[in-house]
Structure formats: C-alpha cells, structure tokens
Design an enzyme around this catalytic site. Structure first.
Site, PDB file in Angstrom:
ATOM      1  N   GLU A  17     -14.977  -4.164  -9.334  1.00 31.29           N
ATOM      2  CA  GLU A  17     -13.994  -3.354  -8.597  1.00 31.29           C
ATOM      3  C   GLU A  17     -14.008  -1.947  -9.170  1.00 31.29           C
ATOM      4  O   GLU A  17     -14.025  -1.773 -10.395  1.00 31.29           O
ATOM      5  CB  GLU A  17     -12.596  -3.942  -8.746  1.00 31.29           C
ATOM      6  CG  GLU A  17     -11.550  -3.082  -8.018  1.00 31.29           C
ATOM      7  CD  GLU A  17     -10.114  -3.473  -8.332  1.00 31.29           C
ATOM      8  OE1 GLU A  17      -9.658  -4.505  -7.813  1.00 31.29           O
ATOM      9  OE2 GLU A  17      -9.457  -2.735  -9.098  1.00 31.29           O
ATOM     10  N   ASP A 105       1.677  -3.364  -2.143  1.00 34.48           N
ATOM     11  CA  ASP A 105       3.030  -3.425  -2.696  1.00 34.48           C
ATOM     12  C   ASP A 105       4.006  -2.774  -1.722  1.00 34.48           C
ATOM     13  O   ASP A 105       3.652  -1.820  -1.024  1.00 34.48           O
ATOM     14  CB  ASP A 105       3.076  -2.703  -4.053  1.00 34.48           C
ATOM     15  CG  ASP A 105       2.385  -3.527  -5.122  1.00 34.48           C
ATOM     16  OD1 ASP A 105       2.424  -4.773  -5.038  1.00 34.48           O
ATOM     17  OD2 ASP A 105       1.786  -2.927  -6.037  1.00 34.48           O
ATOM     18  N   ALA A 120      -0.246 -10.278   4.247  1.00 32.95           N
ATOM     19  CA  ALA A 120      -1.713 -10.227   4.314  1.00 32.95           C
ATOM     20  C   ALA A 120      -2.282 -11.211   5.339  1.00 32.95           C
ATOM     21  O   ALA A 120      -3.309 -10.927   5.961  1.00 32.95           O
ATOM     22  CB  ALA A 120      -2.290 -10.513   2.927  1.00 32.95           C
ATOM     23  N   TYR A 140      -2.974 -15.284  -7.212  1.00 35.27           N
ATOM     24  CA  TYR A 140      -2.215 -14.958  -8.429  1.00 35.27           C
ATOM     25  C   TYR A 140      -2.067 -16.188  -9.322  1.00 35.27           C
ATOM     26  O   TYR A 140      -1.138 -16.996  -9.123  1.00 35.27           O
ATOM     27  CB  TYR A 140      -0.841 -14.390  -8.027  1.00 35.27           C
ATOM     28  CG  TYR A 140      -0.981 -13.188  -7.130  1.00 35.27           C
ATOM     29  CD1 TYR A 140      -1.069 -11.908  -7.673  1.00 35.27           C
ATOM     30  CD2 TYR A 140      -1.111 -13.323  -5.742  1.00 35.27           C
ATOM     31  CE1 TYR A 140      -1.249 -10.800  -6.851  1.00 35.27           C
ATOM     32  CE2 TYR A 140      -1.299 -12.225  -4.915  1.00 35.27           C
ATOM     33  CZ  TYR A 140      -1.364 -10.971  -5.475  1.00 35.27           C
ATOM     34  OH  TYR A 140      -1.564  -9.872  -4.670  1.00 35.27           O
ATOM     35  N   LYS A 160      -2.974 -17.707   4.326  1.00 31.38           N
ATOM     36  CA  LYS A 160      -4.046 -16.692   4.423  1.00 31.38           C
ATOM     37  C   LYS A 160      -5.392 -17.372   4.675  1.00 31.38           C
ATOM     38  O   LYS A 160      -6.211 -16.873   5.441  1.00 31.38           O
ATOM     39  CB  LYS A 160      -4.127 -15.869   3.123  1.00 31.38           C
ATOM     40  CG  LYS A 160      -2.896 -15.020   2.847  1.00 31.38           C
ATOM     41  CD  LYS A 160      -3.130 -13.937   1.813  1.00 31.38           C
ATOM     42  CE  LYS A 160      -2.885 -14.362   0.403  1.00 31.38           C
ATOM     43  NZ  LYS A 160      -2.745 -13.234  -0.535  1.00 31.38           N
ATOM     44  N   GLN A 207      -3.239   0.529 -21.131  1.00 29.29           N
ATOM     45  CA  GLN A 207      -3.742  -0.131 -19.916  1.00 29.29           C
ATOM     46  C   GLN A 207      -3.133  -1.531 -19.798  1.00 29.29           C
ATOM     47  O   GLN A 207      -2.676  -1.932 -18.725  1.00 29.29           O
ATOM     48  CB  GLN A 207      -5.279  -0.187 -20.010  1.00 29.29           C
ATOM     49  CG  GLN A 207      -5.949  -1.215 -19.137  1.00 29.29           C
ATOM     50  CD  GLN A 207      -7.040  -1.984 -19.886  1.00 29.29           C
ATOM     51  OE1 GLN A 207      -7.261  -1.781 -21.079  1.00 29.29           O
ATOM     52  NE2 GLN A 207      -7.735  -2.842 -19.190  1.00 29.29           N
ATOM     53  N   LYS A 265     -15.316   2.442 -15.466  1.00 33.23           N
ATOM     54  CA  LYS A 265     -16.095   2.654 -16.706  1.00 33.23           C
ATOM     55  C   LYS A 265     -17.072   1.491 -16.843  1.00 33.23           C
ATOM     56  O   LYS A 265     -16.689   0.328 -16.654  1.00 33.23           O
ATOM     57  CB  LYS A 265     -15.172   2.642 -17.934  1.00 33.23           C
ATOM     58  CG  LYS A 265     -14.037   3.638 -17.870  1.00 33.23           C
ATOM     59  CD  LYS A 265     -14.350   4.806 -18.785  1.00 33.23           C
ATOM     60  CE  LYS A 265     -13.207   5.780 -18.851  1.00 33.23           C
ATOM     61  NZ  LYS A 265     -13.225   6.801 -17.828  1.00 33.23           N
TER      62      LYS A 265
HETATM   63  P1  FAD Z   1       0.652 -11.394   0.544  1.00 35.33           P
HETATM   64  O1  FAD Z   1      -0.346 -12.469   0.431  1.00 35.33           O
HETATM   65  O2  FAD Z   1       1.105 -10.990   1.907  1.00 35.33           O
HETATM   66  O3  FAD Z   1       1.917 -11.842  -0.339  1.00 35.33           O
HETATM   67  C1  FAD Z   1       2.932 -10.930  -0.692  1.00 35.33           C
HETATM   68  C2  FAD Z   1       4.192 -11.683  -1.124  1.00 35.33           C
HETATM   69  O4  FAD Z   1       4.817 -12.241   0.035  1.00 35.33           O
HETATM   70  C3  FAD Z   1       3.921 -12.863  -2.053  1.00 35.33           C
HETATM   71  O5  FAD Z   1       5.012 -12.985  -2.940  1.00 35.33           O
HETATM   72  C4  FAD Z   1       3.840 -14.050  -1.120  1.00 35.33           C
HETATM   73  O6  FAD Z   1       4.151 -15.270  -1.775  1.00 35.33           O
HETATM   74  C5  FAD Z   1       4.871 -13.657  -0.064  1.00 35.33           C
HETATM   75  N1  FAD Z   1       4.551 -14.163   1.282  1.00 35.33           N
HETATM   76  C6  FAD Z   1       3.327 -14.259   1.835  1.00 35.33           C
HETATM   77  N2  FAD Z   1       3.412 -14.715   3.093  1.00 35.33           N
HETATM   78  C7  FAD Z   1       4.733 -14.894   3.339  1.00 35.33           C
HETATM   79  C8  FAD Z   1       5.481 -15.345   4.477  1.00 35.33           C
HETATM   80  N3  FAD Z   1       4.881 -15.743   5.603  1.00 35.33           N
HETATM   81  N4  FAD Z   1       6.850 -15.387   4.370  1.00 35.33           N
HETATM   82  C9  FAD Z   1       7.478 -15.014   3.231  1.00 35.33           C
HETATM   83  N5  FAD Z   1       6.829 -14.602   2.120  1.00 35.33           N
HETATM   84  C10 FAD Z   1       5.467 -14.535   2.184  1.00 35.33           C
HETATM   85  N6  FAD Z   1      -2.904  -3.137  -4.062  1.00 35.33           N
HETATM   86  C11 FAD Z   1      -3.210  -1.936  -3.515  1.00 35.33           C
HETATM   87  O7  FAD Z   1      -2.317  -1.167  -3.174  1.00 35.33           O
HETATM   88  N7  FAD Z   1      -4.521  -1.553  -3.322  1.00 35.33           N
HETATM   89  C12 FAD Z   1      -5.552  -2.353  -3.671  1.00 35.33           C
HETATM   90  O8  FAD Z   1      -6.717  -1.982  -3.484  1.00 35.33           O
HETATM   91  C13 FAD Z   1      -5.264  -3.623  -4.267  1.00 35.33           C
HETATM   92  N8  FAD Z   1      -6.259  -4.477  -4.630  1.00 35.33           N
HETATM   93  C14 FAD Z   1      -5.946  -5.710  -5.128  1.00 35.33           C
HETATM   94  C15 FAD Z   1      -6.993  -6.584  -5.444  1.00 35.33           C
HETATM   95  C16 FAD Z   1      -6.706  -7.845  -5.972  1.00 35.33           C
HETATM   96  C17 FAD Z   1      -7.852  -8.793  -6.281  1.00 35.33           C
HETATM   97  C18 FAD Z   1      -5.364  -8.248  -6.200  1.00 35.33           C
HETATM   98  C19 FAD Z   1      -5.056  -9.590  -6.800  1.00 35.33           C
HETATM   99  C20 FAD Z   1      -4.329  -7.374  -5.887  1.00 35.33           C
HETATM  100  C21 FAD Z   1      -4.601  -6.109  -5.349  1.00 35.33           C
HETATM  101  N9  FAD Z   1      -3.585  -5.216  -4.991  1.00 35.33           N
HETATM  102  C22 FAD Z   1      -3.901  -3.988  -4.445  1.00 35.33           C
HETATM  103  C23 FAD Z   1      -2.174  -5.567  -5.221  1.00 35.33           C
HETATM  104  C24 FAD Z   1      -1.520  -6.224  -3.978  1.00 35.33           C
HETATM  105  O9  FAD Z   1      -1.502  -5.301  -2.923  1.00 35.33           O
HETATM  106  C25 FAD Z   1      -0.099  -6.629  -4.361  1.00 35.33           C
HETATM  107  O10 FAD Z   1      -0.120  -7.663  -5.303  1.00 35.33           O
HETATM  108  C26 FAD Z   1       0.846  -6.937  -3.199  1.00 35.33           C
HETATM  109  O11 FAD Z   1       2.192  -6.948  -3.704  1.00 35.33           O
HETATM  110  C27 FAD Z   1       0.611  -8.284  -2.523  1.00 35.33           C
HETATM  111  O12 FAD Z   1      -0.482  -8.261  -1.713  1.00 35.33           O
HETATM  112  P2  FAD Z   1      -1.045  -9.652  -1.077  1.00 35.33           P
HETATM  113  O13 FAD Z   1      -2.154  -9.294  -0.211  1.00 35.33           O
HETATM  114  O14 FAD Z   1      -1.249 -10.639  -2.134  1.00 35.33           O
HETATM  115  O15 FAD Z   1       0.231 -10.053  -0.196  1.00 35.33           O
END
Ligand code: FAD
Length: 282
Positions: A17, A105, A120, A140, A160, A207, A265
């Site tokens: 990444e 977020d 998502a 997670y 998902k 970090q 890096k």
């Molecule tokens: P989701 O899967 O939608 O989940 C979000 C929250 O909602 C979770 O607590 C889940 O349990 C809950 N939830 C899901 N579906 C439902 C539903 N139907 N009803 C009620 N609750 C629900 N962030 C960035 O801004 N840019 C990036 O490039 C980025 N890259 C990432 C790469 C990786 C590998 C990871 C692990 C995280 C990354 N993130 C990034 C962070 C990520 O955007 C955050 O963790 C965000 O808060 C959740 O995204 P998600 O896609 O997991 O959300």
C-alpha cells in the site's frame, strides 16, 4: 489480473500500500522501483486519508507504466454516484481491474457526507452491478472501532462478501493471534474469500501511537518493550525483525497474502522481504 485469480496461487502473494504524496511523486516512484524486485501482484493506492487525491490518476499511470498493477482504494461516504462513475471511467481507461471498496471514516464535518452510499457493502453492490471491476474490502481482526462487538463486525463483513467482494484486506495488527482468530471467525461465518494480512513495519513511536489512536490495535509486550528501548535507526531495525517474525509465522500458517503498509518507504519492507527470501519462504 483480478483478485480471485491473483490469490488462486499456492504461493504467498506480496502486495504494497502507498499513498499519493502531497508533493511530486519522484521519491515515491524511486521507493516503488526498489520494492518492485519482489514481484508484487499489485500496489494499492489510498484515497483521501491525508493524500493528494487529485494527483492520483497520473500517479496510477506512472506506476502502471512500470508494469505494476494498481488497486485504487475508493471511499464512498463522501462521494456521490456521479463521483464514483467518473472515477470508474478513469480506472477503466487505465486498465485497472481491482478496487478496494471502502466506506471511509465518518467526517467530523457531517455536511461533507453525501447520502448515496452509507456502508462499503453498498459500494460493492454498485461495482458488481455496474462494472466488471473486482472488489476487495477491509477487515478488522480486532474489530472496527465503531462495532459494538466482534460478532456484529463479522455479520457486516459477510454482507460485503455476499454483495460480491473477492478478498478481505485486514487492518494492521501486531499480534498474529488476532489474525488467526479472525480468520477462524470469518470461516465459521461461511465466508470463503481470501483474507490478506495487513503488515505495517514499525518505523517510529509516533507512527504506532497515531495508528492506535485511530483504530483497535493491541500492542504486545515485546513491541512495547522495543518501543521503550530503541530509537531512530535501532527502532527501524527492531521493527524489521519484529515484522519478519510476524510474516514467517503467517506464511508457516498458510496466509494467502501479505499486504505491506509501506508508508511510502521501501527500506523496512524491502529488508523484511529479503529476510523471508533467505528463509526460502518466498
Ligand atoms: P464498512 O464495512 O461499511 O463498516 C463501517 C462500520 O459500519 C463498521 O463498524 C461496520 O461494522 C458497520 N456496518 C457495516 N455495515 C453496516 C450495516 N448494514 N448497518 C449498520 N452498521 C454497519 N480510509 C480512507 O479514508 N482511505 C483509504 O484509502 C483507506 N484504506 C483502508 C485500507 C484498509 C485495508 C483498511 C482496513 C482500512 C482503510 N481505510 C481507509 C479506513 C476505513 O475507511 C475505515 O476503517 C472506515 O471507518 C470503515 O470503512 P469500511 O469500508 O470498513 O466500512
């Protein structure tokens, strides 16, 4: 190559990444050149998250020109369908086949939220219905920070995957036990897609502190002691040894892929991969 094909091999798949740098990308491209010798299946490029989004497409092209596949991240909570379609058009022009589909977020300024997508899984559904793109999603091992409990977390992860996600990329973790336990819970929920381990080599105490302030990430005693004992270059070397041990153990336990959070890096990730090669594990 699409995610399911990438992970159909019996070998451990390596990927990285990076984030779009705010300034010119020359330094990042040099770091990528160093890491390219380990034959990554792809490089994923973060979206938002502090990077310079508007420069992403030219950066994607420069990376593709080095014959390395790109998996752009896309966060949907602050995007409209129109934004997404514009991005997809650009991805298609660049020959991109995989996307990391994320909610993102919740922004502090709620007015930035567009209400076309809430989670998502809706983005994954959109990608599956309207495009040929393959979708990775986030997972997670220690639970998402907003999740009420680990069981609910897996139920939403399943949503998902049922929507069509092809692989799960985990948040970084420092204790493999969390990863193994997570994979067991994922499999118990009848989720069969590959779970790819997110590895972040420790570079500095700041970090690590930043990461744990943003997410549920436990710090094992050995890492805590290392952070207290070592500074600067010594800490970097400690971080390489620590992550090498993590990766050795993951590979011996048949992990499908290692996805390195490089922080742009090459030094630590390159050394970890050299160590794994010395052990004939790559
Ligand atoms: P989701 O899967 O939608 O989940 C979000 C929250 O909602 C979770 O607590 C889940 O349990 C809950 N939830 C899901 N579906 C439902 C539903 N139907 N009803 C009620 N609750 C629900 N962030 C960035 O801004 N840019 C990036 O490039 C980025 N890259 C990432 C790469 C990786 C590998 C990871 C692990 C995280 C990354 N993130 C990034 C962070 C990520 O955007 C955050 O963790 C965000 O808060 C959740 O995204 P998600 O896609 O997991 O959300």
């Amino acid at each position: 190559m699409k995610l399911n094909e990438i992970y159909s091999t019996n070998e451990t798949v390596i990927s990285y990444e990076v984030f779009p740098p705010k300034s010119e990308p020359e330094n990042l491209l040099k770091e990528i050149q160093i890491l390219a010798k380990h034959n990554p299946a792809f490089i994923s490029l973060t979206y938002g998250a502090g990077g310079g989004e508007n420069k992403s497409f030219s950066l994607m092209k420069e990376i593709k020109d080095k014959n390395i596949n790109i998996m752009p991240h896309f966060t949907c909570i602050t995007s409209t369908r129109e934004n997404l379609e514009e991005n997809i058009n650009q991805f298609t022009k660049l020959g991109i086949e995989n996307i990391l589909a994320l909610r993102g977020d919740i922004p502090q300024d709620k007015s930035l939220m567009k209400h076309d997508f809430h989670y998502a899984y809706e983005l994954v559904m959109f990608l599956k219905e309207k495009t040929n793109l393959s979708a990775g999603v986030a997972g997670y091992p220690e639970g998402h920070i907003e999740s009420p409990d680990l069981k609910t977390d897996i139920e939403y992860l399943k949503k998902k995957v049922d929507a069509g996600a092809d692989a799960i990329f985990t948040q970084l973790f420092f204790e493999n036990g969390f990863f193994f336990d997570y994979v067991n819970r994922v499999r118990d929920a009848k989720i069969t897609v590959p779970v790819i381990a997110g590895i972040m080599p420790v570079i500095s105490e700041n970090q690590v502190n930043k990461m744990i302030s943003m997410a549920n990430i436990s710090i094992p005693k050995k890492l805590k002691n290392g952070l207290e004992k070592y500074k600067d270059k010594d800490l970097l070397e400690f971080g390489i040894d620590f992550a090498t041990e993590q990766c050795l153990n993951l590979i011996k336990n048949n992990v499908k892929g290692l996805h390195f959070y490089t922080l742009n890096k090459s030094y630590s990730t390159n050394n970890i991969l050299n160590n794994l090669k010395k052990e004939n594990l790559l």
